[in-house]
Design a protein around this motif. Structure first.
Motif, mmCIF file in Angstrom:
data_model
loop_
_atom_site.group_PDB
_atom_site.id
_atom_site.type_symbol
_atom_site.label_atom_id
_atom_site.label_comp_id
_atom_site.label_asym_id
_atom_site.label_seq_id
_atom_site.Cartn_x
_atom_site.Cartn_y
_atom_site.Cartn_z
ATOM 1 N N ASP A 70 92.042 62.629 -93.931
ATOM 2 C CA ASP A 70 92.750 61.907 -94.990
ATOM 3 C C ASP A 70 93.288 62.988 -95.919
ATOM 4 O OD1 ASP A 70 93.603 60.337 -97.101
ATOM 5 O OD2 ASP A 70 91.793 59.116 -97.166
ATOM 6 N N ALA A 71 94.606 63.208 -95.892
ATOM 7 C CA ALA A 71 95.187 64.332 -96.623
ATOM 8 C C ALA A 71 96.374 63.888 -97.473
ATOM 9 C CB ALA A 71 95.631 65.414 -95.652
ATOM 10 N N LYS A 72 96.449 64.435 -98.676
ATOM 11 C CA LYS A 72 97.548 64.154 -99.593
ATOM 12 C C LYS A 72 98.457 65.378 -99.651
ATOM 13 C CE LYS A 72 98.482 62.719 -104.320
ATOM 14 N NZ LYS A 72 97.890 62.279 -105.586
ATOM 15 N N VAL A 73 99.761 65.137 -99.535
ATOM 16 C CA VAL A 73 100.748 66.221 -99.581
ATOM 17 C C VAL A 73 101.466 66.187 -100.924
ATOM 18 C CG1 VAL A 73 102.861 67.128 -98.545
ATOM 19 C CG2 VAL A 73 101.068 66.167 -97.083
ATOM 20 N N GLU A 74 101.454 67.336 -101.607
ATOM 21 C CA GLU A 74 102.185 67.497 -102.868
ATOM 22 C C GLU A 74 102.990 68.783 -102.759
ATOM 23 O OE1 GLU A 74 100.049 66.269 -106.599
ATOM 24 O OE2 GLU A 74 98.319 66.542 -105.265
ATOM 25 N N GLY A 75 104.294 68.649 -102.483
ATOM 26 C CA GLY A 75 105.140 69.829 -102.305
ATOM 27 C C GLY A 75 104.694 70.625 -101.099
ATOM 28 N N ASP A 76 104.296 71.877 -101.344
ATOM 29 C CA ASP A 76 103.862 72.752 -100.259
ATOM 30 C C ASP A 76 102.341 72.876 -100.180
ATOM 31 O OD1 ASP A 76 106.473 73.218 -99.472
ATOM 32 O OD2 ASP A 76 106.691 74.992 -100.740
ATOM 33 N N LYS A 77 101.623 71.933 -100.788
ATOM 34 C CA LYS A 77 100.156 71.935 -100.778
ATOM 35 C C LYS A 77 99.641 70.657 -100.138
ATOM 36 C CE LYS A 77 99.690 75.677 -103.326
ATOM 37 N NZ LYS A 77 99.315 76.912 -102.705
ATOM 38 N N MET A 78 98.515 70.782 -99.456
ATOM 39 C CA MET A 78 97.850 69.638 -98.855
ATOM 40 C C MET A 78 96.374 69.710 -99.240
ATOM 41 S SD MET A 78 97.488 68.667 -94.773
ATOM 42 C CE MET A 78 99.252 68.628 -94.477
ATOM 43 N N THR A 79 95.817 68.599 -99.709
ATOM 44 C CA THR A 79 94.400 68.527 -100.035
ATOM 45 C C THR A 79 93.852 67.235 -99.445
ATOM 46 O OG1 THR A 79 94.859 67.443 -102.150
ATOM 47 C CG2 THR A 79 94.560 69.843 -102.194
ATOM 48 N N GLY A 80 92.565 67.231 -99.164
ATOM 49 C CA GLY A 80 91.995 66.011 -98.635
ATOM 50 C C GLY A 80 90.575 66.177 -98.179
ATOM 51 N N ASN A 81 90.202 65.297 -97.261
ATOM 52 C CA ASN A 81 88.836 65.198 -96.788
ATOM 53 C C ASN A 81 88.840 64.986 -95.272
ATOM 54 O OD1 ASN A 81 85.899 64.658 -97.397
ATOM 55 N ND2 ASN A 81 86.451 62.776 -96.345
ATOM 56 N N VAL A 82 87.838 65.554 -94.627
ATOM 57 C CA VAL A 82 87.643 65.328 -93.194
ATOM 58 C C VAL A 82 86.236 64.768 -93.003
ATOM 59 C CG1 VAL A 82 87.651 66.336 -90.893
ATOM 60 C CG2 VAL A 82 89.120 67.300 -92.675
ATOM 61 N N LYS A 83 86.162 63.598 -92.400
ATOM 62 C CA LYS A 83 84.878 62.996 -92.065
ATOM 63 C C LYS A 83 84.410 63.621 -90.761
ATOM 64 C CE LYS A 83 82.985 58.438 -92.486
ATOM 65 N NZ LYS A 83 83.318 57.010 -92.473
ATOM 66 N N LEU A 84 83.217 64.220 -90.785
ATOM 67 C CA LEU A 84 82.687 64.968 -89.646
ATOM 68 C C LEU A 84 81.641 64.155 -88.886
ATOM 69 C CD1 LEU A 84 82.126 68.322 -91.579
ATOM 70 C CD2 LEU A 84 84.118 67.698 -90.205
ATOM 71 N N GLY A 85 81.947 62.913 -88.581
ATOM 72 C CA GLY A 85 80.980 62.068 -87.878
ATOM 73 C C GLY A 85 79.692 61.970 -88.670
ATOM 74 N N ALA A 86 78.555 62.181 -88.015
ATOM 75 C CA ALA A 86 77.238 62.097 -88.653
ATOM 76 C C ALA A 86 76.943 63.281 -89.569
ATOM 77 C CB ALA A 86 76.161 61.993 -87.588
ATOM 78 N N PHE A 87 77.857 64.275 -89.617
ATOM 79 C CA PHE A 87 77.613 65.489 -90.393
ATOM 80 C C PHE A 87 78.231 65.437 -91.787
ATOM 81 C CE2 PHE A 87 77.314 66.672 -85.933
ATOM 82 C CZ PHE A 87 76.049 67.220 -85.911
ATOM 83 N N GLY A 88 78.648 64.268 -92.237
ATOM 84 C CA GLY A 88 79.174 64.133 -93.596
ATOM 85 C C GLY A 88 80.650 64.416 -93.680
ATOM 86 N N ASN A 89 81.049 64.928 -94.837
ATOM 87 C CA ASN A 89 82.464 65.179 -95.141
ATOM 88 C C ASN A 89 82.677 66.646 -95.480
ATOM 89 O OD1 ASN A 89 83.422 62.367 -95.127
ATOM 90 N ND2 ASN A 89 81.979 62.140 -96.815
ATOM 91 N N ALA A 90 83.931 67.090 -95.303
ATOM 92 C CA ALA A 90 84.297 68.458 -95.634
ATOM 93 C C ALA A 90 85.677 68.441 -96.290
ATOM 94 C CB ALA A 90 84.342 69.324 -94.374
#
Length: 97
Positions: A70-90
């Motif tokens: 799940d990533a948000k794009v603002e100009g030339d930057k991208m920020t967000g979160n990755v769900k790593l299954g049972a290992f939480g989020n990164a």
């Protein structure tokens, strides 16, 4: 919002930072992408909602796992979160290259 182009993305996982280069091409409310990383190359597709991209990817290295992005794009930057299954989020950070 245009996410089209090449991105350098870093995911801050419990195993340390994982870097990849991603090429994205949007078309309306969908997009396609190709990721290249030390763990292998993969094609994927996802959805566009305003300035947000969402997609999932099945990996096999270092172990079989489904990653949900799940990533948000603002100009030339991208920020967000990755769900790593049972290992939480990164957190995910990217810059257009």
């Amino acid at each position: 919002m245009s996410a089209d182009g090449n991105w350098k993305i870093t995911i801050s996982t419990p195993m340390g930072p994982q870097e990849m280069t991603v090429a994205i091409a949007t078309q309306g409310e969908t997009f396609t992408g190709k990721a290249q990383s030390p763990m292998g190359d993969m094609d994927f597709s996802g959805k566009v909602a305003g300035d947000t991209l969402t997609w999932s990817a099945d990996i096999t290295k270092p172990m079989p796992l489904t990653l949900e992005f799940d990533a948000k794009v603002e100009g030339d930057k991208m920020t967000g979160n990755v769900k790593l299954g049972a290992f939480g989020n990164a957190p995910l950070n990217g810059t257009r290259i």
